[in-house]
Design an enzyme around this catalytic site. Structure first.
Site, short mmCIF file in Angstrom:
data_model
loop_
_atom_site.label_atom_id
_atom_site.label_comp_id
_atom_site.label_asym_id
_atom_site.label_seq_id
_atom_site.Cartn_x
_atom_site.Cartn_y
_atom_site.Cartn_z
CB SER A 180 -61.36 6.49 47.32
OG SER A 180 -60.77 7.52 46.56
CB SER A 181 -63.44 11.72 48.05
OG SER A 181 -62.46 11.89 47.06
CD GLN A 205 -45.39 19.86 59.57
OE1 GLN A 205 -45.15 20.57 58.61
NE2 GLN A 205 -45.92 20.33 60.70
CB THR A 265 -60.52 6.45 38.98
OG1 THR A 265 -60.69 7.64 39.77
CG2 THR A 265 -60.33 6.87 37.53
#
Length: 327
Positions: free
Chosen positions: A56-57, A271, A7
């Site tokens: 970056s995805s 988690q 971005t």
């Protein structure tokens, strides 16, 4: 400075923001907007801008290796490095570089922005200035993330907010430093290089290591897990409950045991974003250890996944990987 995409360098396009070019010129124009005393404090830098900026995805292990390769190719020419990257997978790249560039003994600062460089009141210029200044700190000797006024360890950082300027955190590690009164302040007198071999992954990767990530959910059974734990799988990041709990399902535990016996490296982490495992506290945690599952401590999912990928890419045996896995 290595501009990989993200971005920070994007421009508006017909479908929304898209990768932009001429990054070095645009960056220098924005840095020239800083007050004179802050401009004078910036280090001299050159910029390597990728001709094919990465969203970056779309980042893959091959990209991690490419960045490490470029740093090592220029390691004797510069006192520090800034890697500009998209925020979505920035923590993954920072963690991977922590392992690949261990022992380089120079600051490698990974940064980016939630908004493009030319956005007024955005975070790009501030992050760019901070990354450059931290990259010139002689007391820094590892991969770090500079973002929103914080300097975080590369192997402990996580994206924490989708939009906020302070978009990254390190829930289980203290900050390396911070930006105070328009200057970098380190909280360490000499940072430590992470344990490992200073050597890049083979690049390009013709056959990346087969590593997966699985978070347990209520109702998971051995049939579901068997679809992932195929003989081809080399490593698994297993996100368990609390301090190391899994369902009391003998078939599921037997499946994990079979996978570790054939050489699959299974690393358990919690988690919960804060805290570490204590696999000896509960019977199910003990069962995981009996099944050959490795205790990942307080490592992040990004750190464990990239650590597994790095060690396996070096061609180490499963036993050697176990020895080096948790720093």
């Amino acid at each position: 400075m290595i501009y990989t995409g993200g971005t920070i360098g994007m421009r508006p396009g017909h479908r929304g923001l898209e990768p932009g070019h001429d990054f070095e010129q645009r960056a220098r124009v924005q840095l020239d907007r800083l007050p004179a005393e802050r401009r004078a404090a910036l280090p001299r830098f050159h910029c390597l801008a990728y001709r094919d900026p990465i969203d970056s995805s779309n980042t893959r292990p091959e990209h991690w290796a490419r960045i490490a390769h470029d740093v090592l190719a220029h390691q004797h020419e510069y006192d520090g490095f800034v890697i500009l990257h998209g925020t979505d997978t920035l923590a993954w790249t920072a963690a991977s570089l922590s392992w690949q560039l261990a022992g380089l003994n120079k600051p490698i600062i990974v940064s980016g922005a939630q908004q493009p460089l030319e956005v007024e009141s955005g975070d790009a210029l501030a992050n760019l200035e901070q990354a450059l200044r931290f990259a010139a700190c002689p007391g820094l000797a590892e991969v770090a993330v500079a973002f929103g006024g914080r300097l975080l360890r590369g192997d402990a950082a996580r994206k924490w907010d989708t939009h906020a300027h302070q978009g990254f955190a390190s829930p289980n590690a203290n900050w390396l430093g911070e930006w105070l009164d328009h200057a970098p302040v380190l909280h360490v007198t000499r940072s430590r290089p992470p344990e490992g071999v200073c050597r890049p992954m083979p690049w390009p990767l013709e056959a990346p290591p087969r590593v997966a990530r699985l978070a347990l959910w209520p109702g998971i059974d051995s049939d579901m897990m068997a679809r992932l734990l195929t003989p081809e799988l080399q490593g698994l990041v297993l996100e368990v409950w609390g301090s190391g709990n899994v369902p009391e399902d003998p078939a599921l535990l037997a499946l994990l045991s079979t996978a570790t016996r054939r050489g699959c490296l299974i690393v358990a982490i919690s988690q919960c974003p804060h805290g570490s495992l204590a696999m000896t506290s509960y019977a199910t945690g003990h069962a995981l250890r009996t099944a050959g599952v490795i205790d990942g401590g307080a490592m992040t999912p990004e750190a464990v996944f990239t650590r597994l990928s790095h060690l396996l890419s070096l061609g180490l045996s499963p036993q050697q990987c176990r020895h080096h896995l948790v720093p």
